[in-house]
Design an enzyme around this catalytic site. Structure first.
Site, PDB file in Angstrom:
ATOM      1  N   HIS A  59     -42.547  25.089 -67.488  1.00 54.59           N
ATOM      2  CA  HIS A  59     -42.084  26.164 -68.385  1.00 54.59           C
ATOM      3  C   HIS A  59     -41.256  25.507 -69.489  1.00 54.59           C
ATOM      4  O   HIS A  59     -40.264  24.829 -69.209  1.00 54.59           O
ATOM      5  CB  HIS A  59     -41.258  27.186 -67.595  1.00 54.59           C
ATOM      6  N   GLU A  62     -37.270  25.459 -69.894  1.00 55.39           N
ATOM      7  CA  GLU A  62     -36.421  25.056 -68.760  1.00 55.39           C
ATOM      8  C   GLU A  62     -36.032  23.593 -68.969  1.00 55.39           C
ATOM      9  O   GLU A  62     -36.680  22.667 -68.473  1.00 55.39           O
ATOM     10  CB  GLU A  62     -37.179  25.303 -67.455  1.00 55.39           C
ATOM     11  N   HIS A 151     -37.565  23.116 -61.959  1.00 52.01           N
ATOM     12  CA  HIS A 151     -37.471  24.312 -62.803  1.00 52.01           C
ATOM     13  C   HIS A 151     -36.023  24.773 -62.929  1.00 52.01           C
ATOM     14  O   HIS A 151     -35.159  24.384 -62.138  1.00 52.01           O
ATOM     15  CB  HIS A 151     -38.247  25.477 -62.164  1.00 52.01           C
ATOM     16  N   GLU A 215     -35.513  24.896 -57.907  1.00 54.78           N
ATOM     17  CA  GLU A 215     -34.827  25.729 -58.903  1.00 54.78           C
ATOM     18  C   GLU A 215     -33.390  25.220 -59.009  1.00 54.78           C
ATOM     19  O   GLU A 215     -32.660  25.193 -58.015  1.00 54.78           O
ATOM     20  CB  GLU A 215     -34.829  27.196 -58.472  1.00 54.78           C
TER      21      GLU A 215
HETATM   22  O1  LIG Z   1     -36.735  32.946 -62.990  1.00 55.30           O
HETATM   23  C1  LIG Z   1     -37.891  33.279 -62.774  1.00 55.30           C
HETATM   24  O2  LIG Z   1     -38.243  34.459 -62.678  1.00 55.30           O
HETATM   25  C2  LIG Z   1     -38.965  32.221 -62.605  1.00 55.30           C
HETATM   26  C3  LIG Z   1     -38.436  30.831 -62.398  1.00 55.30           C
HETATM   27  C4  LIG Z   1     -39.648  29.953 -62.166  1.00 55.30           C
HETATM   28  O3  LIG Z   1     -40.252  29.520 -63.102  1.00 55.30           O
HETATM   29  N1  LIG Z   1     -40.029  29.813 -60.890  1.00 55.30           N
HETATM   30  C5  LIG Z   1     -41.276  29.262 -60.537  1.00 55.30           C
HETATM   31  C6  LIG Z   1     -41.435  29.262 -59.038  1.00 55.30           C
HETATM   32  C7  LIG Z   1     -42.715  28.602 -58.605  1.00 55.30           C
HETATM   33  C8  LIG Z   1     -43.030  28.804 -57.130  1.00 55.30           C
HETATM   34  O4  LIG Z   1     -43.287  29.945 -56.735  1.00 55.30           O
HETATM   35  O5  LIG Z   1     -43.055  27.793 -56.382  1.00 55.30           O
HETATM   36  C9  LIG Z   1     -42.364  30.085 -61.169  1.00 55.30           C
HETATM   37  O6  LIG Z   1     -42.204  31.321 -61.220  1.00 55.30           O
HETATM   38  O7  LIG Z   1     -43.360  29.530 -61.606  1.00 55.30           O
HETATM   39 ZN   LIG Z   2     -40.008  27.602 -64.182  1.00 53.42          ZN
END
Ligand SMILES: O=C(O)CCC(=O)N[C@@H](CCC(=O)O)C(=O)O
Ligand SMILES: [Zn+2]
EC number: 3.5.1.96
Length: 336
Positions: A59, A62, A151, A215
């Site tokens: 992303h 980030e 992330h 995260e």
């Molecule tokens: O803050 C958010 O809503 C999204 C943060 C983020 O990018 N998280 C990843 C997690 C990936 C996973 O599920 O392993 C995403 O949503 O892609």
């Molecule tokens: Zn992300």
């Protein structure tokens, strides 16, 4: 410092390096593979058999994880960090990083495990390329494979740093890897219980790596990440890279909180409504009976789980995608 240590600069400028391969004085070979992709290989005599994939910028907005990888690369290129592991550095979505946006047309992290084949555009092509780069990197037999996809989140969080651990039928989550994450500063881990279309799930499921989405805090622009404290993770990554990680006891997991997925909230239509305040934090608890979301045809998402919490609530995702994850506390019984 060797020019290839400046992978981030090259990526931000959209430039290819004149020299694609460079050697540090210690004989560490750096090889530019493609936009935002660089392989680091220690001299054969020092290689400890670990293949480590570090990705960030899947992303584009980030930036704290991108800055972290940039620092590690600078240290390697200067000879201050002496790798014993083979490493692949990936900046996931260069175009989105240049624009400071989460994505350009669609979220790259919803295009893995074959999804890019059903789509088109720059992000589908990039997801395909990232799969190819990861598959080629993790193709050497007899080596340990580890992937951290770094992330930061859209919103604040009651638990600042946490990991998501992918799932594969017949494969158990590793207690040793969880202890390693704890030592790297993670306070919680979400143990997934079904397949997924994110990058870490691809490398876990298809390439046999131990893989995690990490995260690390709240997403902010470049240079504004003082509030994202990655020092424990950074130290641990340096130890993993140099092969001098202290062996940690992994029986008690040192207070690491474990969660499992109760339900994924999928947005089915433009009528989808999420009944949460815009500034709700990740890991906020939800009461039993609460109507969390509503969608077409009187579909209602009502909380039925004791101790339910919400992460990644986002009603703005495209129809058909995850608009939040309902999680519940779990135990360490199923760990290998
Ligand atoms: O803050 C958010 O809503 C999204 C943060 C983020 O990018 N998280 C990843 C997690 C990936 C996973 O599920 O392993 C995403 O949503 O892609
Ligand atoms: Zn992300």
């Amino acid at each position: 410092m060797l020019a290839l240590g400046k992978l981030l600069e090259l990526t931000l400028a959209g430039r290819e390096p004149a020299e694609k391969t460079q050697l540090t004085v210690e004989g560490v070979r750096m090889r530019w593979l493609s936009e935002g992709a660089l392989e680091v290989r220690p001299p054969e005599a020092r290689d400890n058999g670990l293949d480590l994939l570090l990705s960030a910028g899947i992303h584009g907005n980030e930036t704290a994880p991108i800055e972290l990888l940039d620092r590690l690369l600078h240290d390697i290129a200067r000879g201050d960090l002496k790798p014993r592991a083979r490493i692949l550095f990936l900046f996931g979505n260069p175009e989105a990083i240049r624009k400071g946006e989460r994505f350009i047309e669609q979220d790259v992290n919803r295009l893995f495990n074959g999804r890019h084949e059903q789509s088109s555009g720059c992000e589908a092509l990039r997801a395909c390329e990232l799969e190819r780069l990861a598959a080629s990197f993790f193709s050497l037999p007899g080596r340990q494979r580890l992937h951290y996809d770094l992330h930061t989140a859209i919103r604040g969080s009651k638990i600042e740093q946490f990991a998501l651990y992918p799932w594969k039928e017949g494969r158990q989550h590793s207690r040793r890897e969880l202890a390693r994450l704890r030592a790297a500063g993670m306070e919680a881990v979400l143990l997934q219980n079904k397949p997924s279309i994110v990058f870490s799930s691809y490398t876990y499921d298809k390439l046999g790596a131990e893989s995690f989405t990490l995260e690390l805090g709240k997403a902010r622009p470049f240079g504004q990440n003082a509030g994202v404290n990655v020092s424990l993770l950074e130290n641990r990554l340096k130890q993993i890279i140099e092969g001098n990680e202290p062996e940690q006891a992994h029986e008690g997991l040192d207070g690491l909180q474990l969660f499992s997925v109760a339900r994924e909230i999928i947005k089915h239509s433009d009528a989808f409504r999420l009944n949460l305040p815009a500034d709700i934090e990740n890991f906020s608890e939800l009461d039993m009976g609460y109507v969390l979301a509503e969608d077409l045809a009187n579909t209602r998402w009502i909380i039925e789980e004791q101790g339910a919490r919400i992460i990644f609530p986002n009603p703005k995702v495209k129809n058909g995608l995850r608009a939040g994850i309902l999680i519940v506390p779990t135990t360490d019984d199923q760990l290998a």
